[in-house]
Design an enzyme around this catalytic site. Structure first.
Site, PDB file in Angstrom:
ATOM      1  N   SER A 162      10.704  66.029 -40.408  1.00 13.97           N
ATOM      2  CA  SER A 162      11.798  64.495 -40.193  1.00 13.97           C
ATOM      3  C   SER A 162      11.841  63.664 -41.726  1.00 13.97           C
ATOM      4  O   SER A 162      11.169  63.759 -42.508  1.00 13.97           O
ATOM      5  CB  SER A 162      10.976  63.928 -39.028  1.00 13.97           C
ATOM      6  OG  SER A 162      12.928  62.785 -38.381  1.00 13.97           O
ATOM      7  N   ASP A 211      13.115  70.395 -40.037  1.00 13.97           N
ATOM      8  CA  ASP A 211      13.820  70.153 -39.523  1.00 13.97           C
ATOM      9  C   ASP A 211      14.398  68.567 -40.033  1.00 13.97           C
ATOM     10  O   ASP A 211      15.163  67.536 -39.699  1.00 13.97           O
ATOM     11  CB  ASP A 211      13.781  69.948 -38.153  1.00 13.97           C
ATOM     12  CG  ASP A 211      15.185  69.740 -37.455  1.00 13.97           C
ATOM     13  OD1 ASP A 211      15.663  71.106 -37.459  1.00 13.97           O
ATOM     14  OD2 ASP A 211      15.846  69.057 -36.631  1.00 13.97           O
ATOM     15  N   HIS A 258      13.950  69.429 -32.464  1.00 16.76           N
ATOM     16  CA  HIS A 258      14.051  69.120 -33.610  1.00 16.76           C
ATOM     17  C   HIS A 258      11.991  68.809 -34.117  1.00 16.76           C
ATOM     18  O   HIS A 258      12.056  68.800 -35.161  1.00 16.76           O
ATOM     19  CB  HIS A 258      14.506  67.871 -32.943  1.00 16.76           C
ATOM     20  CG  HIS A 258      14.176  66.576 -34.774  1.00 16.76           C
ATOM     21  ND1 HIS A 258      14.599  66.583 -36.375  1.00 16.76           N
ATOM     22  CD2 HIS A 258      13.305  65.466 -35.032  1.00 16.76           C
ATOM     23  CE1 HIS A 258      14.216  65.757 -36.814  1.00 16.76           C
ATOM     24  NE2 HIS A 258      13.248  65.111 -36.282  1.00 16.76           N
TER      25      HIS A 258
END
Length: 311
Positions: free
Chosen positions: A122, A146, A289
């Site tokens: 992220s 992700d 995620h």
């Protein structure tokens, strides 16, 4: 070896390692003093110089990688990004990837002796891309987890902002755990208790507060009209803009995007990555995620394969 006690941040590792059927490597917390007086903190797994460096996402901390690091069984550096974990908050509230990358570069210059397999999830993924672009000599392989530049992550952060918009301090960690579980965050109570332990601290007055700056900025940004707030609009969320494409296209290291099938990066986003960075690899993993927590074994296997591949 790690000495585990009830109050040690490493007290969870022996149980985790036993469940994974792996040994517990030597682990220590290390700290760097930065030029502006802030501190940058990290965990160092193993007793040899790191070959893998791991960067967490927004609102998380280095311990989100514990299970992945145990499965890796490789010398690894797990960095608390500025404003997270045991690293200092930024007075200017600038948590954009290229700003965070400057701290990471300094860390790699001081804590590593060879180009790293740099893994970022992220916000950490965009930070890793900025590091690879600015200092190709420090990065052997780049793995982003992700995230792609310009990705609309509003659905995820919106729920988290609502969660963090409540109180920023609590009577106990149990109270904080109850709140997290009421929002459907975390898994089992034991898992949530572990996450809260690593993401909170006990103040001198005995109250428990979040460690990471974003929780406090979210609460300020969503304060009632007329209430005092020092947080600018949008300060509760990291800046995940499209400038990161330049970092990815300028990076010299081989690039792998790990796409969580139940995460933020869609198949179309993966195709866009390949269009912009044709030499990249995109690998889909059955995970949400936070892949390092929901599919740590698959992620560790991928990282280990890269670490063992010829340089």
């Amino acid at each position: 070896m790690v000495v585990a006690t009830e109050t040690s941040e490493f007290s969870y590792l022996p149980h985790q390692a036993q469940a994974l059927n792996v040994p517990v490597p030597p682990v220590e917390r290390v700290v760097l003093r930065l030029a502006d007086g802030r501190e940058l903190s990290a965990l160092r797994f193993g007793d040899a110089p790191p070959v893998v460096t791991l960067l967490h996402g927004a609102g998380l901390n280095a311990h989100t990688w514990d299970t992945t690091a145990l499965l890796l069984q490789q010398p690894a550096l797990l960095i608390d990004l500025a404003g997270h974990g045991d690293s200092s908050w930024r007075d200017d509230l600038d948590y954009s990837p290229r700003t965070l990358a400057r701290d990471v570069i300094f860390a790699l210059e001081n804590w590593t002796i060879e180009p790293q397999v740099l893994v970022g999830q992220s916000l950490g993924g965009l930070t890793a891309a900025a590091v690879a672009s600015a200092r190709p000599d420090l990065v052997r392989e780049l793995i982003t987890v992700d995230i792609t530049p310009g990705l609309d992550t509003s659905a995820g952060p919106a729920a988290l902002r609502e969660f963090y918009a409540g109180p920023t301090d609590f009577a106990s960690r149990d109270e904080l755990v109850d709140r997290a579980m009421s929002f459907g965050l975390g898994g089992s109570r034991a898992d949530t208790e572990r996450g809260v332990f690593f993401n909170s601290r006990i103040r001198a007055d005995g109250r428990v507060e979040w460690k990471h700056h974003f929780a406090h900025l979210a609460a300020q940004a969503m304060a009632p009209a007329g209430a005092s707030s020092t947080a600018p609009d949008g300060a509760a969320a990291p800046i995940l803009d499209a400038t990161g494409w330049d970092d990815l296209t300028n990076a010299e290291a081989p690039i792998t995007l790990v796409r969580a099938t139940s995460g933020f990066v869609s198949e179309a986003d993966g195709d866009e990555m390949l269009r912009r960075v044709p030499a990249a690899h995109v690998i889909a993993v059955d995970a949400s995620h936070n892949v390092q927590e929901t599919a740590p074994r698959e992620l560790a296997d991928l990282i280990r394969a890269v670490a063992h591949s010829p340089a």
